[in-house]
Design a protein around this motif. Structure first.
Motif, PDB file in Angstrom:
ATOM      1  N   HIS A  13      41.462   7.145 -43.509  1.00  0.00           N
ATOM      2  CA  HIS A  13      42.214   6.065 -43.056  1.00  0.00           C
ATOM      3  C   HIS A  13      41.203   5.479 -41.920  1.00  0.00           C
ATOM      4  O   HIS A  13      40.618   5.666 -40.826  1.00  0.00           O
ATOM      5  CB  HIS A  13      43.225   6.571 -41.761  1.00  0.00           C
ATOM      6  N   GLU A  15      40.234   2.643 -39.968  1.00  0.00           N
ATOM      7  CA  GLU A  15      41.069   1.469 -39.342  1.00  0.00           C
ATOM      8  C   GLU A  15      40.398   0.932 -37.978  1.00  0.00           C
ATOM      9  O   GLU A  15      40.994   0.204 -37.048  1.00  0.00           O
ATOM     10  CB  GLU A  15      42.542   2.301 -38.943  1.00  0.00           C
ATOM     11  N   HIS A  16      39.182   1.415 -37.744  1.00  0.00           N
ATOM     12  CA  HIS A  16      38.474   0.947 -36.522  1.00  0.00           C
ATOM     13  C   HIS A  16      37.430  -0.084 -37.092  1.00  0.00           C
ATOM     14  O   HIS A  16      36.879   0.206 -38.216  1.00  0.00           O
ATOM     15  CB  HIS A  16      37.635   2.174 -35.751  1.00  0.00           C
ATOM     16  N   TYR A  78      38.921   0.122 -31.351  1.00  0.00           N
ATOM     17  CA  TYR A  78      40.100   0.674 -31.611  1.00  0.00           C
ATOM     18  C   TYR A  78      41.261  -0.289 -31.057  1.00  0.00           C
ATOM     19  O   TYR A  78      41.293  -0.658 -30.012  1.00  0.00           O
ATOM     20  CB  TYR A  78      40.457   2.079 -30.961  1.00  0.00           C
ATOM     21  N   PRO A 104      43.084  -3.190 -42.471  1.00  0.00           N
ATOM     22  CA  PRO A 104      44.074  -2.200 -43.324  1.00  0.00           C
ATOM     23  C   PRO A 104      45.437  -2.773 -43.583  1.00  0.00           C
ATOM     24  O   PRO A 104      46.067  -2.391 -44.553  1.00  0.00           O
ATOM     25  CB  PRO A 104      44.232  -1.049 -42.290  1.00  0.00           C
ATOM     26  N   ASP A 105      45.730  -3.869 -42.901  1.00  0.00           N
ATOM     27  CA  ASP A 105      47.177  -4.463 -43.253  1.00  0.00           C
ATOM     28  C   ASP A 105      46.721  -5.831 -44.068  1.00  0.00           C
ATOM     29  O   ASP A 105      47.813  -6.446 -44.919  1.00  0.00           O
ATOM     30  CB  ASP A 105      47.620  -5.108 -41.886  1.00  0.00           C
ATOM     31  N   ARG A 109      38.662  -5.587 -47.059  1.00  0.00           N
ATOM     32  CA  ARG A 109      37.839  -5.249 -46.034  1.00  0.00           C
ATOM     33  C   ARG A 109      36.655  -6.151 -46.172  1.00  0.00           C
ATOM     34  O   ARG A 109      36.246  -6.495 -47.107  1.00  0.00           O
ATOM     35  CB  ARG A 109      37.220  -3.638 -46.177  1.00  0.00           C
TER      36      ARG A 109
END
Length: 203
Positions: A13, A15-16, A78, A104-105, A109
């Protein structure tokens, strides 16, 4: 070169967001991202940073942890991600800034490089055909030499390639071009200076 940045693609994951800056120190990078000096009394681990932004009993929605590696300061962000939303402003006064956005959404990237108040170039990982910035061809020689794109501009990676292998490949080219490294142990487990990011930063 240490840990490089390719390991980011291998996380289950990612996500940062990650921001690198050359020409300013870690604290100044945090402040330019909207970090509030003195907002957190002690350094934080990644787990503690996530806990802060996910804890509904607090009003903290965005936290940045900072450090340095080689010539670059780095920031790991974050939460809402507002601090990395204006890389051109972060790069004012001759500073170089690289933003790696996990999105992520809303894949893909993305990578962007800014210098002295200007977005120089950027593209999506796996979407290198579409580039932007004042000099969108800056990394084109690297992308063609590294077999990401054919010399005529067509995409060169195999259609069956897993997205993590694809992203790792492009990150390796970015890593090599700019001599980037994000220390994995520091970023994931060690305590780093941390700041709450003001979400309503006026640029």
């Amino acid at each position: 070169m240490g840990d490089g940045i390719q390991w980011l693609a291998d996380q289950d994951h990612w996500e940062h967001g990650v921001v690198f800056a050359r020409g300013i120190g870690p604290t100044e990078l945090a402040v330019r991202m909207g970090g509030i000096p003195g907002s957190l009394a002690s350094p934080l681990t990644e787990t503690e940073a996530w806990h802060l932004v996910l804890d509904l009993s607090t009003d903290v929605e965005d936290v940045v942890r900072v450090g340095s590696s080689g010539d670059w300061s780095f920031a790991v962000e974050y939460g809402m991600g507002d601090g990395r939303d204006n890389p051109a402003e972060i790069s004012r006064d001759g500073v170089e800034v690289i933003v790696l956005e996990p999105s992520p959404d809303h894949p893909p990237r993305t990578f962007s490089y800014s210098r002295d108040g200007v977005v120089v170039c950027g593209f999506g990982l796996g979407d290198e055909l579409r580039r932007w910035g004042e000099h969108p061809y800056l990394l084109l020689p690297d992308l063609t030499a590294g077999a990401t794109l054919y010399p005529d501009g067509r995409y060169a990676r195999p259609d069956t390639e897993h997205y993590r292998a694809r992203d790792r490949h492009t990150l390796s080219l970015i890593e090599s071009h700019f001599t980037l490294s994000l220390p994995r142990e520091e970023a994931n487990n060690e305590r780093l200076p941390a700041f709450v990011v003001a979400l309503s930063t006026e640029w």
